[in-house]
Write an enzyme that holds these catalytic residues in place. Sequence first.
Site, PDB file in Angstrom:
ATOM      1  N   TYR A 240      -2.239  -1.744  11.110  1.00 56.74           N
ATOM      2  CA  TYR A 240      -2.461  -2.409   9.876  1.00 56.74           C
ATOM      3  C   TYR A 240      -1.236  -1.847   8.823  1.00 56.74           C
ATOM      4  O   TYR A 240      -0.515  -2.815   8.068  1.00 56.74           O
ATOM      5  CB  TYR A 240      -3.563  -1.903   9.079  1.00 56.74           C
ATOM      6  CG  TYR A 240      -3.766  -1.995   7.600  1.00 56.74           C
ATOM      7  CD1 TYR A 240      -4.048  -3.450   7.104  1.00 56.74           C
ATOM      8  CD2 TYR A 240      -3.409  -0.907   6.811  1.00 56.74           C
ATOM      9  CE1 TYR A 240      -4.006  -3.455   5.633  1.00 56.74           C
ATOM     10  CE2 TYR A 240      -3.605  -1.041   5.424  1.00 56.74           C
ATOM     11  CZ  TYR A 240      -3.849  -2.297   4.949  1.00 56.74           C
ATOM     12  OH  TYR A 240      -3.988  -2.728   3.599  1.00 56.74           O
TER      13      TYR A 240
ATOM     14  N   LYS B  53       1.920  -4.096   6.651  1.00 54.51           N
ATOM     15  CA  LYS B  53       2.391  -4.072   5.363  1.00 54.51           C
ATOM     16  C   LYS B  53       4.077  -3.959   5.370  1.00 54.51           C
ATOM     17  O   LYS B  53       4.764  -4.223   4.434  1.00 54.51           O
ATOM     18  CB  LYS B  53       1.653  -3.085   4.663  1.00 54.51           C
ATOM     19  CG  LYS B  53       0.373  -3.094   4.420  1.00 54.51           C
ATOM     20  CD  LYS B  53      -0.088  -4.389   3.452  1.00 54.51           C
ATOM     21  CE  LYS B  53      -1.577  -5.011   3.355  1.00 54.51           C
ATOM     22  NZ  LYS B  53      -1.370  -6.240   2.798  1.00 54.51           N
TER      23      LYS B  53
ATOM     24  N   SER C 246       0.914  -1.211  -0.054  1.00 56.49           N
ATOM     25  CA  SER C 246       0.030  -0.069   0.070  1.00 56.49           C
ATOM     26  C   SER C 246       0.839   1.334  -0.088  1.00 56.49           C
ATOM     27  O   SER C 246       1.841   1.270   0.509  1.00 56.49           O
ATOM     28  CB  SER C 246      -0.732  -0.097   1.039  1.00 56.49           C
ATOM     29  OG  SER C 246      -1.463   1.190   1.592  1.00 56.49           O
TER      30      SER C 246
HETATM   31  P1  NAD Z   1     -10.876  -7.549   1.090  1.00 52.42           P
HETATM   32  O1  NAD Z   1     -11.130  -7.542   2.560  1.00 52.42           O
HETATM   33  O2  NAD Z   1     -11.989  -7.054   0.142  1.00 52.42           O
HETATM   34  O3  NAD Z   1     -10.242  -9.055   0.622  1.00 52.42           O
HETATM   35  C1  NAD Z   1      -9.465  -9.669   1.486  1.00 52.42           C
HETATM   36  C2  NAD Z   1     -10.061 -10.962   1.406  1.00 52.42           C
HETATM   37  O4  NAD Z   1      -9.069 -11.980   2.146  1.00 52.42           O
HETATM   38  C3  NAD Z   1     -11.229 -11.153   1.922  1.00 52.42           C
HETATM   39  O5  NAD Z   1     -12.060 -11.961   1.032  1.00 52.42           O
HETATM   40  C4  NAD Z   1     -11.194 -11.906   3.234  1.00 52.42           C
HETATM   41  O6  NAD Z   1     -12.257 -12.751   3.456  1.00 52.42           O
HETATM   42  C5  NAD Z   1      -9.923 -12.632   2.878  1.00 52.42           C
HETATM   43  N1  NAD Z   1      -9.077 -12.943   3.982  1.00 52.42           N
HETATM   44  C6  NAD Z   1      -8.619 -12.332   5.167  1.00 52.42           C
HETATM   45  N2  NAD Z   1      -7.648 -12.840   5.898  1.00 52.42           N
HETATM   46  C7  NAD Z   1      -7.700 -14.199   5.455  1.00 52.42           C
HETATM   47  C8  NAD Z   1      -7.085 -15.298   6.097  1.00 52.42           C
HETATM   48  N3  NAD Z   1      -6.295 -15.498   6.801  1.00 52.42           N
HETATM   49  N4  NAD Z   1      -7.220 -16.495   5.109  1.00 52.42           N
HETATM   50  C9  NAD Z   1      -7.777 -16.321   3.946  1.00 52.42           C
HETATM   51  N5  NAD Z   1      -8.418 -15.333   3.508  1.00 52.42           N
HETATM   52  C10 NAD Z   1      -8.371 -14.195   4.165  1.00 52.42           C
HETATM   53  O7  NAD Z   1      -9.543  -6.521   0.691  1.00 52.42           O
HETATM   54  P2  NAD Z   1      -9.095  -5.737  -0.605  1.00 52.42           P
HETATM   55  O8  NAD Z   1      -9.453  -4.566  -0.299  1.00 52.42           O
HETATM   56  O9  NAD Z   1      -9.516  -6.743  -1.599  1.00 52.42           O
HETATM   57  O10 NAD Z   1      -7.687  -5.757  -0.336  1.00 52.42           O
HETATM   58  C11 NAD Z   1      -7.134  -6.844  -0.650  1.00 52.42           C
HETATM   59  C12 NAD Z   1      -5.438  -6.575  -0.374  1.00 52.42           C
HETATM   60  O11 NAD Z   1      -4.729  -5.217  -0.855  1.00 52.42           O
HETATM   61  C13 NAD Z   1      -5.003  -6.696   1.047  1.00 52.42           C
HETATM   62  O12 NAD Z   1      -4.000  -7.307   1.343  1.00 52.42           O
HETATM   63  C14 NAD Z   1      -5.184  -5.115   1.556  1.00 52.42           C
HETATM   64  O13 NAD Z   1      -4.374  -5.102   2.726  1.00 52.42           O
HETATM   65  C15 NAD Z   1      -4.362  -4.585   0.192  1.00 52.42           C
HETATM   66  N6  NAD Z   1      -4.738  -3.126  -0.114  1.00 52.42           N
HETATM   67  C16 NAD Z   1      -6.098  -2.575  -0.077  1.00 52.42           C
HETATM   68  C17 NAD Z   1      -6.252  -1.345  -0.306  1.00 52.42           C
HETATM   69  C18 NAD Z   1      -7.611  -0.929  -0.453  1.00 52.42           C
HETATM   70  O14 NAD Z   1      -7.970   0.503  -0.270  1.00 52.42           O
HETATM   71  N7  NAD Z   1      -8.705  -1.617  -0.684  1.00 52.42           N
HETATM   72  C19 NAD Z   1      -5.219  -0.430  -0.495  1.00 52.42           C
HETATM   73  C20 NAD Z   1      -4.156  -0.985  -0.594  1.00 52.42           C
HETATM   74  C21 NAD Z   1      -3.486  -2.365  -0.273  1.00 52.42           C
HETATM   75  C1  WQD Z   2      -9.749   8.908   1.403  1.00 51.22           C
HETATM   76  C2  WQD Z   2      -9.943  10.316   1.724  1.00 51.22           C
HETATM   77  C3  WQD Z   2     -10.121  11.025   3.798  1.00 51.22           C
HETATM   78  C4  WQD Z   2     -13.999   9.179   4.449  1.00 51.22           C
HETATM   79  C5  WQD Z   2      -7.041   3.994   3.527  1.00 51.22           C
HETATM   80  C6  WQD Z   2      -5.892   3.305   4.200  1.00 51.22           C
HETATM   81  C7  WQD Z   2      -4.884   2.836   3.453  1.00 51.22           C
HETATM   82  C8  WQD Z   2      -5.408   2.366   2.077  1.00 51.22           C
HETATM   83  C9  WQD Z   2      -6.562   2.875   1.536  1.00 51.22           C
HETATM   84  C10 WQD Z   2      -5.129  -0.011   2.464  1.00 51.22           C
HETATM   85  C11 WQD Z   2      -9.343  10.905   2.950  1.00 51.22           C
HETATM   86  C12 WQD Z   2     -11.472  11.316   3.195  1.00 51.22           C
HETATM   87  C13 WQD Z   2     -12.904   9.601   3.838  1.00 51.22           C
HETATM   88  C14 WQD Z   2     -14.973   9.974   4.800  1.00 51.22           C
HETATM   89  C15 WQD Z   2     -13.811  11.712   4.180  1.00 51.22           C
HETATM   90  N1  WQD Z   2      -6.011   0.721   2.428  1.00 51.22           N
HETATM   91  N2  WQD Z   2     -12.763  10.840   3.801  1.00 51.22           N
HETATM   92  N3  WQD Z   2     -14.899  11.261   4.524  1.00 51.22           N
HETATM   93  O1  WQD Z   2      -7.362   7.266   4.298  1.00 51.22           O
HETATM   94  O2  WQD Z   2      -6.474   7.282   1.686  1.00 51.22           O
HETATM   95  O3  WQD Z   2      -6.488   5.272   2.779  1.00 51.22           O
HETATM   96  O4  WQD Z   2      -7.479   3.294   2.670  1.00 51.22           O
HETATM   97  O5  WQD Z   2      -4.104  -0.078   2.447  1.00 51.22           O
HETATM   98  O6  WQD Z   2      -4.066   2.219   3.964  1.00 51.22           O
HETATM   99  O7  WQD Z   2      -5.180   4.029   5.127  1.00 51.22           O
HETATM  100  O8  WQD Z   2      -8.803   6.225   2.181  1.00 51.22           O
HETATM  101  O9  WQD Z   2     -11.092   6.084   1.485  1.00 51.22           O
HETATM  102  O10 WQD Z   2     -10.519   6.353   3.952  1.00 51.22           O
HETATM  103  O11 WQD Z   2      -9.953   8.364   2.702  1.00 51.22           O
HETATM  104  O12 WQD Z   2     -13.538  12.948   3.956  1.00 51.22           O
HETATM  105  O13 WQD Z   2     -16.079   9.490   5.301  1.00 51.22           O
HETATM  106  O14 WQD Z   2     -11.294  10.543   1.930  1.00 51.22           O
HETATM  107  O15 WQD Z   2      -9.816  11.976   4.935  1.00 51.22           O
HETATM  108  O16 WQD Z   2      -8.682  12.257   2.629  1.00 51.22           O
HETATM  109  P1  WQD Z   2      -7.165   6.590   2.649  1.00 51.22           P
HETATM  110  P2  WQD Z   2     -10.184   6.688   2.701  1.00 51.22           P
END
Ligand code: NAD
Ligand code: WQD
Length: 344
Positions: free
Chosen positions: A152, A156, A127
């Site tokens: 969290y 990562k 991330s």
């Molecule tokens: P998500 O929660 O929709 O998907 C994760 C999936 O993993 C879920 O289906 C959950 O049931 C499964 N899971 C969790 N723990 C598990 C375990 N121990 N064994 C098997 N399955 C398990 O999340 P996402 O948004 O699709 O994110 C996917 C990956 O990307 C994650 O590693 C997350 O940290 C990373 N990521 C997400 C974002 C974001 O904003 N969505 C941003 C940066 C990084």
């Molecule tokens: C986006 C922007 C808020 C909600 C998070 C995790 C990051 C990554 C993605 C996994 C920000 C603003 C939000 C609301 C708002 N996940 N906001 N009102 O904070 O960039 O990142 O998710 O790795 O690790 O920290 O994403 O969607 O929460 O916020 O104004 O009700 O929207 O302040 O500027 P963020 P977000």
Amino acid sequence: MKGKIVVTGGAGYIGSHTTVELQNAGYEVVIVDNLSNSNAGVIDGIEKISGIRPAFEKVDCTDKEALTGVFNKYPGIKGIIHFAASKAVGESVHKPLLYYKNNIVSLLNLLELMPENKVEGIVFSSSCTVYGQPEILPVDEMAPIQPALSPYGNTKQIDEEIIRDAIYAKAPYKSIILRYFNPIGAHPTAEIGELPNGVPQNLIPYLTQTAIGIRKELSVYGDDYNTPDGSCIRDYINVVDLAKAHVVAVNRIVENKSESKLEYFNLGTGTGVSVLELINAFEKSTGVKVPHKIVGRREGDIEQIWANPCYANTVLGWTAAESIEDTLKSAWSWQLKLREKGIM
Ligand code: NAD
Ligand code: WQD
């Protein structure tokens, strides 16, 4: 068939979209998911889009014995994309041990099982949170990693370090670490999308739930930041574009194209969009109003971050293609689909 790929967390938001793109590219996908943040109906959605039902194993990645069973059942796995993790930043502050256990033990188990199963490489979901508030924008892969702001975020960073150390110690596999910016939107068919759990903490699910009337109004966390309109800036990337980058990364591993055994790529659009701009773009592209009010800053928020995606653009030959308007329309279609299905 190009080969078998294990997609951990494949029933989740990014994993489901990636499974579709892997299938479109000719890979056979084995989803490993414990459904802790998803449901088995997602597998139906994937099949509806691609016409292929992926193999699905309801297995927890922290359970090494059960994971071993998956590798035995599906011999010849070429690569792993490791999405499975707990991802709620706020929850991680209150339940740090759950996050450290889930996100670290899962990775350790996979890395331990890869050599004996001759898996060629692992693509890891990281991330942009690892950069904290970068001094130089747009941020590239050489930017320093900053101390994590949440358990969290720390998982990562630790996971990235574990992979790096294993590869330096001559592990017999490659890894591509993908640092996502803010993934949003849904598949254009609206068959799969993000399934928020409880009250959404992330902007887009909160926004679409407000637009449809589930929430009264969206709180904009701060308009006094040092940005042109005072609200925070992020790099919002379409989830299908993001999914396609994973296919390129897997191709790179199985076709032996990696320049080194460990590579890092930023996955973003290269454009920063403020919260207020995003609300405007949503209203313009869908014609639906989003009641919102400005409230105080959210603790721990980064003021502004967007990607320099040049390395991914040139080396992977991948570029985010979808416009923010079409991406927001897809998020809205998905919200309407959830209503139609009676889910929300
Ligand atoms: P998500 O929660 O929709 O998907 C994760 C999936 O993993 C879920 O289906 C959950 O049931 C499964 N899971 C969790 N723990 C598990 C375990 N121990 N064994 C098997 N399955 C398990 O999340 P996402 O948004 O699709 O994110 C996917 C990956 O990307 C994650 O590693 C997350 O940290 C990373 N990521 C997400 C974002 C974001 O904003 N969505 C941003 C940066 C990084
Ligand atoms: C986006 C922007 C808020 C909600 C998070 C995790 C990051 C990554 C993605 C996994 C920000 C603003 C939000 C609301 C708002 N996940 N906001 N009102 O904070 O960039 O990142 O998710 O790795 O690790 O920290 O994403 O969607 O929460 O916020 O104004 O009700 O929207 O302040 O500027 P963020 P977000």
